[in-house]
Scaffold this active site. Structure first.
Site, PDB file in Angstrom:
ATOM      1  N   CYS A   1       0.028   2.617  -0.286  1.00  0.00           N
ATOM      2  CA  CYS A   1       0.104   1.361   0.459  1.00  0.00           C
ATOM      3  C   CYS A   1      -1.232   0.723   0.805  1.00  0.00           C
ATOM      4  O   CYS A   1      -1.277  -0.388   1.336  1.00  0.00           O
ATOM      5  CB  CYS A   1       0.937   1.573   1.720  1.00  0.00           C
ATOM      6  SG  CYS A   1       2.390   2.583   1.394  1.00  0.00           S
TER       7      CYS A   1
ATOM      8  N   HIS B   1      -1.121  -2.748   9.969  1.00  0.00           N
ATOM      9  CA  HIS B   1      -0.299  -2.187   8.882  1.00  0.00           C
ATOM     10  C   HIS B   1       1.152  -2.210   9.348  1.00  0.00           C
ATOM     11  O   HIS B   1       2.030  -2.675   8.628  1.00  0.00           O
ATOM     12  CB  HIS B   1      -0.762  -0.770   8.542  1.00  0.00           C
ATOM     13  CG  HIS B   1      -0.058  -0.175   7.364  1.00  0.00           C
ATOM     14  ND1 HIS B   1      -0.063  -0.755   6.109  1.00  0.00           N
ATOM     15  CD2 HIS B   1       0.675   0.961   7.221  1.00  0.00           C
ATOM     16  CE1 HIS B   1       0.647  -0.014   5.274  1.00  0.00           C
ATOM     17  NE2 HIS B   1       1.105   1.034   5.914  1.00  0.00           N
TER      18      HIS B   1
ATOM     19  N   HIS C   1       7.591  -4.301   3.603  1.00  0.00           N
ATOM     20  CA  HIS C   1       6.427  -3.517   3.183  1.00  0.00           C
ATOM     21  C   HIS C   1       6.319  -3.615   1.674  1.00  0.00           C
ATOM     22  O   HIS C   1       7.137  -3.049   0.941  1.00  0.00           O
ATOM     23  CB  HIS C   1       6.614  -2.063   3.622  1.00  0.00           C
ATOM     24  CG  HIS C   1       5.397  -1.224   3.382  1.00  0.00           C
ATOM     25  ND1 HIS C   1       4.251  -1.697   2.764  1.00  0.00           N
ATOM     26  CD2 HIS C   1       5.133   0.074   3.664  1.00  0.00           C
ATOM     27  CE1 HIS C   1       3.359  -0.746   2.698  1.00  0.00           C
ATOM     28  NE2 HIS C   1       3.852   0.350   3.228  1.00  0.00           N
TER      29      HIS C   1
END
Lengths: 85, 401, 354
Positions: free
Chosen positions: B163, B294, B329
């Site tokens: 990620c 995040h 995400h």
């Protein structure tokens, strides 16, 4: 119960690839997480899937999981209780 | 950092818009892109909330006027749409005018096609055109398709660190400029939804069936998303007086070295990444106007990141929000997409709200911003991206007067 | 941008792991697949962690550990790897499980292990290394991008010693999948006859090559890495030559200064002509050798080549099994140029004697 525990022992050794562990180190009441066998959060998911796949019993949340996965005995007890339902 | 690294172009496509203008409109209107899954058939369909790009592959091909005779994965198409916008936004007309490179990022790569044909690839009696898809499986394919589409030849590479991938592409691109390997570079990432990742995250039990609630006491996991976000980075050498969107003033990458998927309880890796970004930028915590976190909505990340933020900001945080409540995400594309959102924040003096937030986490002394603030003097933005394998990355973008 | 190659750890189809010997005993395959000779992992892996690890992760950790030991460095300032296919075994495992049980009863281990940066991450975990950690996944540029990242960091005073590696594994399933693209020779050949065959196709390989690159010299050094170039989709050999010239100029060298060149030809007549043209048109007087008959074809074979160059420069020898017999190598070996490719990803590496 003892038969179930022995069966579970073999199954978790296979599922978690605990090849280098001495079978005698895992007793019915050996703590599986933390000290004892030292399993982690990924292992608890693996064990949940094992229970569902092989025994058709589901862990509904992580709190329940913590209780069920304390030892081979608690796992065996959970299976035997919930399989009847 | 000896040379100033300027952002001269941005391009973005996600669940909330197929370009920067649409994206900004969705953010201003607090219109999330999280919803049901349409383009992929999976057993988990009814139990998923995802940030899916509404366009089909055919529509994406049409959008970027892709070449007719090339096999494009969805990952490639999303990337092409975003990079085309970034190029236009950077007013690049002749790609060969300067040494131009691309550093992209992806985690899914061509898996979206491969997963549907895997059994057939392994059956020697099954032949057909589908065998040509094999060349699209690995992570370099989307980078090369994007490069060919725009005529980029001088430098190509692809990063995959889960990620944090496209945040790391941005860093690598900046360093290539510092060392004169290229004169300008397209950096960012692209990822599409796939059964592989849906099932992977589902097996980890960290998906929220409902829209995610970053930093909320009752957060339940993340929503997967897809999309692409790219920047064009340049130095003085190639500017020729053109408009600069902002400066990449700092960056840092570290490793949590704690566990393969879970963040450390105190967010040590996150702290170090931010610390490195500050050191490189010469800025102090109090200089930051807005933090694009995040903030995935998982139990572990939001706590870990929250504690790290409190530590580095000495508990005096500027507005923080996670835009994953809008886009989902987007995995490897997250760093790039959120970099674009950070830059739009600077350009438009806007702070985005953290959707779906109701109750503060007891472990933290702060709550994320819940209101849109469209008149905030945004000077410096910190953008965080933290990946599996403990990979932690932070970027700082700064307004240029 | 230069760096000293201070340590190496190489797992390959040859006897390259923890040995002072340099290609003395050659391993030959007749299955069109040069498979790695793997060590016993007990000395390298924490057993509790190892139970989850796929083959490539084990190879990577073992090779990385040896490179650090070889360099006498405990904690690197960065860990950077290049892998085109990542953890292929686990990717296949998870994908197969999705298909077999129609998305039911999936366990996360193989999904987590399939993530491309798993090797870098596991090395960091094992060392408790919280420093810079990147993974490059661009086919034939994976290892070279990692090397470049290291060179840039060392040049920026951001690091003193960096652990860099290039690795890829071959699996049974992938051998089959690539055979469907006609990558391999039609009939089984002996690997030492790879270049004598004059047919299409090549043989498969794999490997894990780790190095410690250092900013400052030491008595341990193998060689000096002096530059890297990556060239995407060159249309003519002349394009490669222009980059060779640039690389040499950047190091104040001319073609006469190259002691030998290692070519990444892979025995496929459809593509090896690039190499023969470079050789005949631009470097006719440079002694040359090849390496893919020893390591097979895979995306990060540049790591094996770099190890060979480092060993040649350190030991001042060019093994006969490597060299083409046409031009003898003149000692001392001062510099080695590597020209390699994997499909449309071409690269150059230059190393010099310290």
């Amino acid at each position: 119960m003892d038969e179930m525990i022995e069966k579970l022992k073999a199954e978790i050794i296979e599922q978690l690839n605990l090849v280098d562990i001495n079978k005698d180190d895992i007793q019915a009441d050996t703590p599986l997480f933390g000290t004892g066998l030292g399993l982690d959060s990924i292992d608890s998911i693996e064990l949940s899937v094992l229970l569902e796949r092989k025994y058709g019993v589901k862990i509904t949340n992580s709190q329940e999981g913590k209780k069920v996965f304390q030892s081979l005995r608690t796992m065996a007890e959970f299976i035997m209780e919930n399989q009847k339902k | 950092m000896s040379k100033n690294i300027y952002v001269t172009g941005i391009g973005i496509i996600s669940a909330i818009g197929k370009n920067a203008e649409e994206t900004l409109m969705s953010l201003r209107n607090k219109k999330s892109g999280i919803g049901k899954l349409h383009h992929i058939k999976t057993r988990h369909q009814q139990n998923l909330s995802v940030g899916e790009v509404p366009q089909t592959d055919e529509e994406l091909k049409e959008l970027c006027k892709a070449f007719a005779d090339v096999i494009y994965t969805r990952t490639s198409l999303l990337g092409m749409v975003a990079v085309a916008e970034a190029f236009k936004s950077a007013a690049i007309v002749d790609v060969q005018e300067y040494k131009t490179g691309i550093v992209s990022a992806t985690s899914v790569g061509g898996m979206g096609i491969a997963e549907n044909f895997f059994s057939r690839y392994l059956d020697v009696n099954d032949n057909g055109d589908f065998l040509k898809n094999i060349n699209t499986i690995d992570c370099s394919d989307s980078t090369e398709r994007i490069a060919d589409y725009l005529g980029i030849k001088d430098f190509l590479s692809t990063i995959s660190t889960a990620c944090s991938s496209s945040a790391n592409s941005i860093m690598y691109g900046a360093r290539l400029l510092q060392h004169g390997i290229v004169d300008r570079v397209v950096v960012g990432g692209t990822d599409s939804l796939s059964r592989f990742t849906i099932n992977g995250f589902h097996s980890l039990k960290i998906l929220d069936q409902q829209p995610c609630k970053p930093f909320d006491l009752n957060r339940n996991g993340l929503n997967l998303g897809e999309g692409a976000g790219f920047l064009v980075l340049e130095t003085e050498k190639s500017l020729n007086g053109k408009n600069v969107l902002c400066k990449l003033s700092g960056y840092g990458n570290s490793n949590d070295a704690y566990h393969q998927t879970a963040s450390s309880p105190d967010g040590a890796g996150a702290f170090l990444a931010m610390e490195n970004a500050f050191r490189r930028s010469g800025l102090k915590a109090e200089d930051i106007s807005y933090i694009n976190a995040h903030g995935t909505g998982t139990e572990v990340n939001d706590l870990s990141e929250g504690l790290a933020l409190e530590r580095i900001f000495n508990k005096k945080l500027p507005p923080v929000s996670s835009t994953k409540s809008f886009t989902g995400h987007t995995l490897a594309a997250a760093g790039g997409i959120e970099a674009v959102l950070s830059i739009l924040s600077i350009q438009n003096n806007i702070i985005y709200p953290n959707l779906n937030f109701k109750n503060q986490m007891p472990e933290l002394g702060f709550s994320p911003a819940v209101n849109l603030d469209a008149y905030y003097n945004v000077k410096h933005v910190l953008s965080n991206s933290f990946g599996f394998g403990g990979n932690t990355s932070s970027l700082i973008f700064s307004k240029v007067n | 941008m230069k760096a000293f190659i201070r340590g190496t750890g190489i797992i390959s189809p040859q006897h390259t792991f923890v040995t002072t010997e340099f290609l003395k005993e050659i391993v030959i395959s007749d299955t069109n697949f040069l498979k790695c000779i793997e060590p016993s992992y007990k000395d390298y892996l924490d057993p509790v962690m190892a139970r989850r690890m796929g083959r490539i992760v084990k190879m990577g950790i073992a090779a990385a550990t040896e490179a650090l030991k070889n360099a006498k460095i405990k904690m690197p300032d960065a860990i950077i790897t290049g892998t085109a296919l990542g953890c292929l075994g686990d990717t296949e495992k998870f994908l197969s499980a999705i298909i077999a049980d129609d998305e039911q009863f999936l366990t996360p281990t193989s999904f987590i292990q399939s993530i491309q940066n798993t090797v870098s991450a596991q090395i960091a975990l094992q060392l408790k290394c919280m420093n810079h950690n990147f993974t490059f996944v661009h086919k034939g540029f994976s290892f070279e991008s990692a090397l470049l990242d290291a060179l840039m960091m060392l040049g920026e005073n951001d690091a003193e010693n960096i652990l860099v590696g290039g690795l890829d594994e071959m699996t049974e399933k992938n051998l089959l999948i690539y055979s469907r693209l006609n990558n391999w020779k039609k009939e089984n050949i002996r690997s030492n006859e790879l270049f004598a065959q004059k047919t299409e196709g090549t043989i498969a390989g794999e490997g894990a090559a780790f190095f410690v690159l250092s900013k400052n010299p030491s008595s341990n050094d193998y060689a000096k890495l002096c530059g890297i170039k990556t060239i995407y989709n060159p249309s003519t050999p002349k394009e490669i030559n222009i980059h060779i010239d640039t690389l040499l100029k950047e190091n104040s060298l001319s073609t006469d200064d190259i002691s030998l060149i290692l070519y990444g030809m892979n025995g496929d007549t459809a593509t090896d002509n690039f190499y023969s043209q470079i050789k005949s048109q631009f470097l006719p007087n440079t002694p040359s050798g090849s390496f893919k008959h020893l390591c097979g074809e895979y995306q990060t074979s540049g790591g094996f080549a770099m190890w060979m160059a480092a060993m040649m420069l350190k030991n001042q020898m060019a093994p006969a099994v490597v060299m083409h017999s046409s031009l003898p190598v003149i000692l001392p070996i001062k510099s080695v140029l590597i020209y390699n490719n994997y499909e449309n990803n071409h690269s150059l590496m230059l190393a010099e004697k310290v």
